[in-house]
Write an enzyme that holds these catalytic residues in place. Structure first.
Site, PDB file in Angstrom:
ATOM      1  N   CYS A  51       0.824  -1.211   0.000  1.00 32.67           N
ATOM      2  CA  CYS A  51       0.000   0.000   0.000  1.00 32.67           C
ATOM      3  C   CYS A  51       0.854   1.255   0.000  1.00 32.67           C
ATOM      4  O   CYS A  51       1.933   1.293   0.600  1.00 32.67           O
ATOM      5  CB  CYS A  51      -0.888   0.038   1.229  1.00 32.67           C
ATOM      6  SG  CYS A  51      -1.949  -1.381   1.385  1.00 32.67           S
TER       7      CYS A  51
ATOM      8  N   ARG B  66       5.061   0.520  -6.075  1.00 34.73           N
ATOM      9  CA  ARG B  66       5.056  -0.330  -4.891  1.00 34.73           C
ATOM     10  C   ARG B  66       4.145  -1.553  -5.069  1.00 34.73           C
ATOM     11  O   ARG B  66       4.250  -2.514  -4.311  1.00 34.73           O
ATOM     12  CB  ARG B  66       4.587   0.466  -3.675  1.00 34.73           C
ATOM     13  CG  ARG B  66       5.544   1.559  -3.280  1.00 34.73           C
ATOM     14  CD  ARG B  66       4.922   2.461  -2.248  1.00 34.73           C
ATOM     15  NE  ARG B  66       4.744   1.812  -0.965  1.00 34.73           N
ATOM     16  CZ  ARG B  66       5.673   1.760  -0.011  1.00 34.73           C
ATOM     17  NH1 ARG B  66       6.843   2.306  -0.198  1.00 34.73           N
ATOM     18  NH2 ARG B  66       5.426   1.162   1.128  1.00 34.73           N
TER      19      ARG B  66
ATOM     20  N   TRP C 255      -3.029  -2.656  -1.648  1.00 34.99           N
ATOM     21  CA  TRP C 255      -2.639  -4.014  -2.047  1.00 34.99           C
ATOM     22  C   TRP C 255      -3.422  -4.927  -1.108  1.00 34.99           C
ATOM     23  O   TRP C 255      -3.142  -4.959   0.095  1.00 34.99           O
ATOM     24  CB  TRP C 255      -1.131  -4.186  -1.890  1.00 34.99           C
ATOM     25  CG  TRP C 255      -0.583  -5.441  -2.477  1.00 34.99           C
ATOM     26  CD1 TRP C 255      -0.138  -5.641  -3.752  1.00 34.99           C
ATOM     27  CD2 TRP C 255      -0.365  -6.689  -1.800  1.00 34.99           C
ATOM     28  NE1 TRP C 255       0.319  -6.928  -3.913  1.00 34.99           N
ATOM     29  CE2 TRP C 255       0.196  -7.599  -2.735  1.00 34.99           C
ATOM     30  CE3 TRP C 255      -0.595  -7.142  -0.503  1.00 34.99           C
ATOM     31  CZ2 TRP C 255       0.535  -8.915  -2.403  1.00 34.99           C
ATOM     32  CZ3 TRP C 255      -0.266  -8.459  -0.175  1.00 34.99           C
ATOM     33  CH2 TRP C 255       0.294  -9.315  -1.125  1.00 34.99           C
TER      34      TRP C 255
ATOM     35  N   ASN D  80      -1.660   1.574   5.743  1.00 39.73           N
ATOM     36  CA  ASN D  80      -0.764   0.561   5.173  1.00 39.73           C
ATOM     37  C   ASN D  80      -0.355  -0.350   6.314  1.00 39.73           C
ATOM     38  O   ASN D  80       0.148   0.140   7.322  1.00 39.73           O
ATOM     39  CB  ASN D  80       0.462   1.259   4.556  1.00 39.73           C
ATOM     40  CG  ASN D  80       1.546   0.290   4.138  1.00 39.73           C
ATOM     41  OD1 ASN D  80       1.314  -0.913   4.034  1.00 39.73           O
ATOM     42  ND2 ASN D  80       2.734   0.807   3.870  1.00 39.73           N
ATOM     43  N   GLY D  81      -0.572  -1.645   6.191  1.00 39.97           N
ATOM     44  CA  GLY D  81      -0.207  -2.571   7.270  1.00 39.97           C
ATOM     45  C   GLY D  81      -1.368  -3.486   7.590  1.00 39.97           C
ATOM     46  O   GLY D  81      -2.329  -3.575   6.815  1.00 39.97           O
TER      47      GLY D  81
ATOM     48  N   GLU E 209      18.156 -16.367  -9.569  1.00 43.46           N
ATOM     49  CA  GLU E 209      17.717 -14.992  -9.825  1.00 43.46           C
ATOM     50  C   GLU E 209      17.179 -14.857 -11.257  1.00 43.46           C
ATOM     51  O   GLU E 209      16.169 -14.176 -11.488  1.00 43.46           O
ATOM     52  CB  GLU E 209      18.879 -14.021  -9.555  1.00 43.46           C
ATOM     53  CG  GLU E 209      18.613 -12.562  -9.836  1.00 43.46           C
ATOM     54  CD  GLU E 209      17.419 -11.961  -9.097  1.00 43.46           C
ATOM     55  OE1 GLU E 209      16.890 -12.585  -8.172  1.00 43.46           O
ATOM     56  OE2 GLU E 209      16.980 -10.870  -9.499  1.00 43.46           O
TER      57      GLU E 209
ATOM     58  N   LYS F 289      13.368 -13.683 -12.079  1.00 42.18           N
ATOM     59  CA  LYS F 289      13.101 -12.522 -12.933  1.00 42.18           C
ATOM     60  C   LYS F 289      12.125 -12.903 -14.034  1.00 42.18           C
ATOM     61  O   LYS F 289      11.175 -12.205 -14.305  1.00 42.18           O
ATOM     62  CB  LYS F 289      14.430 -12.046 -13.519  1.00 42.18           C
ATOM     63  CG  LYS F 289      14.690 -10.618 -13.627  1.00 42.18           C
ATOM     64  CD  LYS F 289      14.957  -9.827 -12.372  1.00 42.18           C
ATOM     65  CE  LYS F 289      14.130 -10.101 -11.190  1.00 42.18           C
ATOM     66  NZ  LYS F 289      14.532  -9.602  -9.928  1.00 42.18           N
TER      67      LYS F 289
ATOM     68  N   GLU G 198       8.592 -13.533 -12.622  1.00 42.75           N
ATOM     69  CA  GLU G 198       7.969 -12.308 -12.094  1.00 42.75           C
ATOM     70  C   GLU G 198       7.352 -11.451 -13.195  1.00 42.75           C
ATOM     71  O   GLU G 198       6.256 -10.932 -13.030  1.00 42.75           O
ATOM     72  CB  GLU G 198       9.036 -11.421 -11.429  1.00 42.75           C
ATOM     73  CG  GLU G 198       9.347 -11.747 -10.013  1.00 42.75           C
ATOM     74  CD  GLU G 198      10.248 -10.689  -9.390  1.00 42.75           C
ATOM     75  OE1 GLU G 198      11.336 -10.430  -9.934  1.00 42.75           O
ATOM     76  OE2 GLU G 198       9.869 -10.141  -8.359  1.00 42.75           O
TER      77      GLU G 198
ATOM     78  N   HIS H 132      18.455 -35.264 -10.522  1.00 40.80           N
ATOM     79  CA  HIS H 132      17.675 -35.782  -9.399  1.00 40.80           C
ATOM     80  C   HIS H 132      16.201 -35.427  -9.504  1.00 40.80           C
ATOM     81  O   HIS H 132      15.498 -35.457  -8.507  1.00 40.80           O
ATOM     82  CB  HIS H 132      18.280 -35.286  -8.077  1.00 40.80           C
ATOM     83  CG  HIS H 132      19.700 -35.688  -7.900  1.00 40.80           C
ATOM     84  ND1 HIS H 132      20.070 -36.963  -7.520  1.00 40.80           N
ATOM     85  CD2 HIS H 132      20.855 -35.010  -8.123  1.00 40.80           C
ATOM     86  CE1 HIS H 132      21.383 -37.037  -7.488  1.00 40.80           C
ATOM     87  NE2 HIS H 132      21.895 -35.866  -7.847  1.00 40.80           N
TER      88      HIS H 132
ATOM     89  N   LYS I 158       6.475  -3.869  -4.476  1.00 40.35           N
ATOM     90  CA  LYS I 158       7.898  -3.538  -4.411  1.00 40.35           C
ATOM     91  C   LYS I 158       8.418  -3.670  -2.998  1.00 40.35           C
ATOM     92  O   LYS I 158       9.557  -4.031  -2.766  1.00 40.35           O
ATOM     93  CB  LYS I 158       8.082  -2.094  -4.900  1.00 40.35           C
ATOM     94  CG  LYS I 158       9.531  -1.646  -4.999  1.00 40.35           C
ATOM     95  CD  LYS I 158      10.243  -2.370  -6.100  1.00 40.35           C
ATOM     96  CE  LYS I 158      11.692  -2.024  -6.202  1.00 40.35           C
ATOM     97  NZ  LYS I 158      12.428  -2.968  -7.049  1.00 40.35           N
TER      98      LYS I 158
HETATM   99  C1  AGP Z   1      12.533  -8.829  -6.631  1.00 42.72           C
HETATM  100  O1  AGP Z   1      12.498  -8.826  -8.023  1.00 42.72           O
HETATM  101  C2  AGP Z   1      11.286  -9.213  -6.013  1.00 42.72           C
HETATM  102  N1  AGP Z   1      10.230  -8.345  -6.401  1.00 42.72           N
HETATM  103  C3  AGP Z   1      11.265  -9.642  -4.568  1.00 42.72           C
HETATM  104  O2  AGP Z   1      11.683 -10.958  -4.550  1.00 42.72           O
HETATM  105  C4  AGP Z   1      12.097  -8.858  -3.542  1.00 42.72           C
HETATM  106  O3  AGP Z   1      13.453  -9.069  -3.759  1.00 42.72           O
HETATM  107  C5  AGP Z   1      11.712  -9.306  -2.124  1.00 42.72           C
HETATM  108  O4  AGP Z   1      10.375  -8.995  -1.900  1.00 42.72           O
HETATM  109  C6  AGP Z   1      12.582  -8.702  -1.061  1.00 42.72           C
HETATM  110  O5  AGP Z   1      12.458  -7.325  -1.021  1.00 42.72           O
HETATM  111  P1  AGP Z   1      13.500  -6.418  -0.287  1.00 42.72           P
HETATM  112  O6  AGP Z   1      14.816  -6.581  -0.943  1.00 42.72           O
HETATM  113  O7  AGP Z   1      12.949  -5.035  -0.428  1.00 42.72           O
HETATM  114  O8  AGP Z   1      13.534  -6.866   1.146  1.00 42.72           O
END
Ligand code: AGP
Length: 612
Positions: free
Chosen positions: A2, A27, A74, A100-101, A485, A489, A492, A508, A607
């Site tokens: 949020c 965000r 969110w 937010n929270g 990673e 990516k 996502e 395996h 984010k």
């Molecule tokens: C990254 O591409 C992601 N959106 C997500 O995995 C992110 O790295 C994770 O939520 C951790 O966030 P932070 O680094 O702000 O703690």
């Protein structure tokens, strides 16, 4: 998650709040709303969907008022819908709130309030909070400010809230506990936001509200109190953020801009920290603990998502160079175990946003058990650096694309610096070796620039795989976290199912998936496991898998086997993760664009994950 924006001053609030919400879109959210007070009338506009939909919905309506607040939601409690969108109002309708929270005890509070005659219009925990405030306000004959303070003492959970009262259009009330909140200080005006991005174009002077603090804002007056009623002196600091950092700067997407910024962001991350000619690393943020590092038994790295992948690279580097055992933990798992932590442990908490709820909880737990906490964070002034004992900022600059790119490589750079710093303190690397390594590290931004030149080729390769339904990413050694990673990516932003594995683990289980339809991306650079990776490539080719290999320039062997290959400049093993990540970011980016996906704001993602 949020996003919150608030304004009180002499200008029209609507354009400021609306633009602020657009700045916070990165965000991640699913609905938006704005409340304004005009001539003692509270006007609320809210809509499921994007801020643009809210803007269209409100067009032609009364958007006047010099006090206002807005929210991007969110969804947690209740589906994304108009009625669950914020702002929410009290029973009488004069008080409104954005939040937010999560209010964890909302169900009990709601039952009590229903028994006292309250009725609710949404499924949210937030609406319960504003009814609770109203209930206390009405039944105790006290000021609203005091009612807010008393109510917040009754709730458990995390919040950043802003409250407006239709009957008092000269005051905003804001409070935080566990969710971020920044106040911008202008001349006769104040701004409130979840981060500084909506504020920077109006003022550089900001106050980061601390947990358990409430701010009472009038146009020319600000008072901050703690929840225990002790008045605080707010600390005004200057923002380093520049407006152009928040613009696309001619790129089609923020993600692409941020990928291309990496030579600069990595250089910024190293600036003033490495002295190749002397073979020396300086990390001012943790220097107070330099002696402690000589005798620590163990390092625990806690993080989530991409930051956790950076932590895995850190494990390889710290164990290799500083010879300190490292454990890398998902913060969300670590916090709910009963891990053995002692005062001799150092916990490195990695977080781009510095607001990730699970990572924060892991820090608090490790702190209680006596560990020393180092935060590795990108956002200056965020919560994680503030609750850590010491730390190192990554200085990558604001990352607006939800999928982390330059923040990841900056995290890896900081962990590389930390590994060398610890090696220097412990004497596990000779000065001449350190000189060589730092000289090479100093050239990595230039090598990244070279790696970026494969963009056109990567785009062509992306066109071949844009319709893939699955994809495997395989690597060994520090190529394994790079594979993880790369897979994250791709999934996502393109919504293609992708998995990262240590290449040897393929046999395996995942090998069962390989057929002529399956793209397999190999990190096949010239490192100590090069020969082994070649065997794994052969195993995939024997089953007709499509191999895309990331290879070191001048490679001949892998090129013969792979269906497609992308070269990166040669480098010592320590620096391969930084280089090999670049083509994987571009591959995901182009595939996602070709599939018509919203690369900067992928569906369902946030984010900054401020709830667990
Ligand atoms: C990254 O591409 C992601 N959106 C997500 O995995 C992110 O790295 C994770 O939520 C951790 O966030 P932070 O680094 O702000 O703690």
């Amino acid at each position: 998650m949020c996003g919150i924006v608030g304004y009180i001053g002499y200008r029209e609030a609507w354009p400021i709040v609306l633009k602020g919400l657009k700045r916070l879109e990165y965000r991640g959210y699913d609905s938006a709303g704005i409340a304004l007070i005009d001539n003692e009338n509270l006007n609320i506009y809210k809509k499921a969907g994007k801020v643009k939909e809210l803007e269209d919905f409100a067009a032609g309506k009364n958007l006047s008022g010099t006090i206002g607040m807005g929210h991007t939601r969110w969804a947690t409690h209740g589906a994304p819908s108009d009625r669950n969108s914020h702002p929410h109002t009290s029973q009488k309708g004069n008080l409104s709130i954005i939040h937010n929270g999560i209010i964890e005890n909302y169900a009990t509070l709601k039952e009590e309030l229903i028994s006292r005659g309250h009725s609710f219009n949404s499924d949210t925990d937030t609406e319960v909070l504003i009814h609770l405030i109203e209930d206390i306000y009405q039944n105790n004959n006290i000021q609203l400010t005091e009612a807010v303070r008393l109510a917040l003492n009754e709730v458990t959970g995390a919040y950043a809230i802003v409250i407006m009262d239709e009957e008092n259009p000269n005051q905003l009330i804001a409070a935080r506990k566990g969710s971020p909140m920044v106040i911008g200080v202008g001349e006769g005006e104040y701004f409130i936001a979840s981060d500084a991005t909506p504020i920077v174009e109006y003022t550089k002077n900001v106050i980061y509200l601390n947990d358990n603090e409430i701010a009472f804002l009038k146009r020319d007056e600000l008072e901050v109190k703690r929840l225990d009623n002790v008045v605080q002196t707010p600390y005004v600091q200057e923002l380093e953020l520049k407006l152009e950092m928040l613009e696309k700067g001619g790129y089609e997407h923020f993600m692409l801009k941020e990928i291309y910024e990496q030579p600069r962001s990595i250089r910024d991350c190293m600036r003033g920290r490495i002295y190749p000619e002397e073979g020396k690393v300086q990390l001012g943020g943790i220097k107070e603990f330099a002696d402690k590092l000589k005798n620590i038994d163990r390092i625990i790295i806690v993080a989530c998502g991409t930051s956790w992948h950076a932590g895995l690279v850190g494990e390889y580097l710290i164990e290799e160079y500083a010879r300190i055992p490292v454990e890398v933990e998902y913060a969300s798992e670590f916090r709910y175990r009963n891990p053995i932590i002692t005062e001799k442990d150092v916990v490195i908490a990695i977080s781009q946003s510095g607001e990730t709820a699970d990572t924060m909880a892991a820090i608090e737990m490790a702190k209680e058990k006596g560990a020393t906490i180092f935060g590795v964070c990108n956002v200056v002034g965020a919560s994680i650096p503030r609750i850590s004992h010491a730390g190192v900022y990554t200085h990558a600059g604001p990352e607006i694309g939800v999928a982390s790119t330059k923040a990841f490589t900056a995290q890896v750079t900081v962990l590389t610096l930390m590994a060398f710093y610890m090696a220097q303190q412990k004497g596990t690397l000779s000065n001449s070796t350190l000189r060589e390594l730092l000289t090479e590290l100093d050239c990595i931004p230039d090598k990244i620039q070279v790696a970026l030149q494969s963009d056109k080729l990567i785009k062509e390769i992306s066109a071949k795989f844009k319709d893939a339904r699955n994809c495997l990413f395989l690597g060994r050694g520090s190529g394994f976290p790079v594979a993880l990673e790369g897979a994250l990516k791709l999934k996502e932003i393109s919504y293609i199912h992708a998995e990262g594995y240590p290449a040897a683990e393929m046999k395996h289980g995942p090998i069962a998936l390989i057929d002529e339809e399956m793209p397999v991306v190999f990190i096949a650079t010239k490192n100590s496991s090069y020969e082994k990776v070649i065997s794994n490539i052969q195993e995939v080719k024997a089953r007709k898998g499509q191999v895309i290999a990331i290879v070191t320039e001048g490679d001949t062997e892998v090129k013969k086997m792979a269906d497609y290959y992308i070269e990166i400049p040669d480098a010592s093993e320590a620096f391969l993760p930084l280089l090999a990540t670049i083509p994987l970011q571009l591959l995901s980016y182009h595939i996602a664009v070709m599939r018509g996906c919203n690369v900067d704001q992928p569906r369902n993602l946030a984010k900054s994950v401020t709830v667990e």
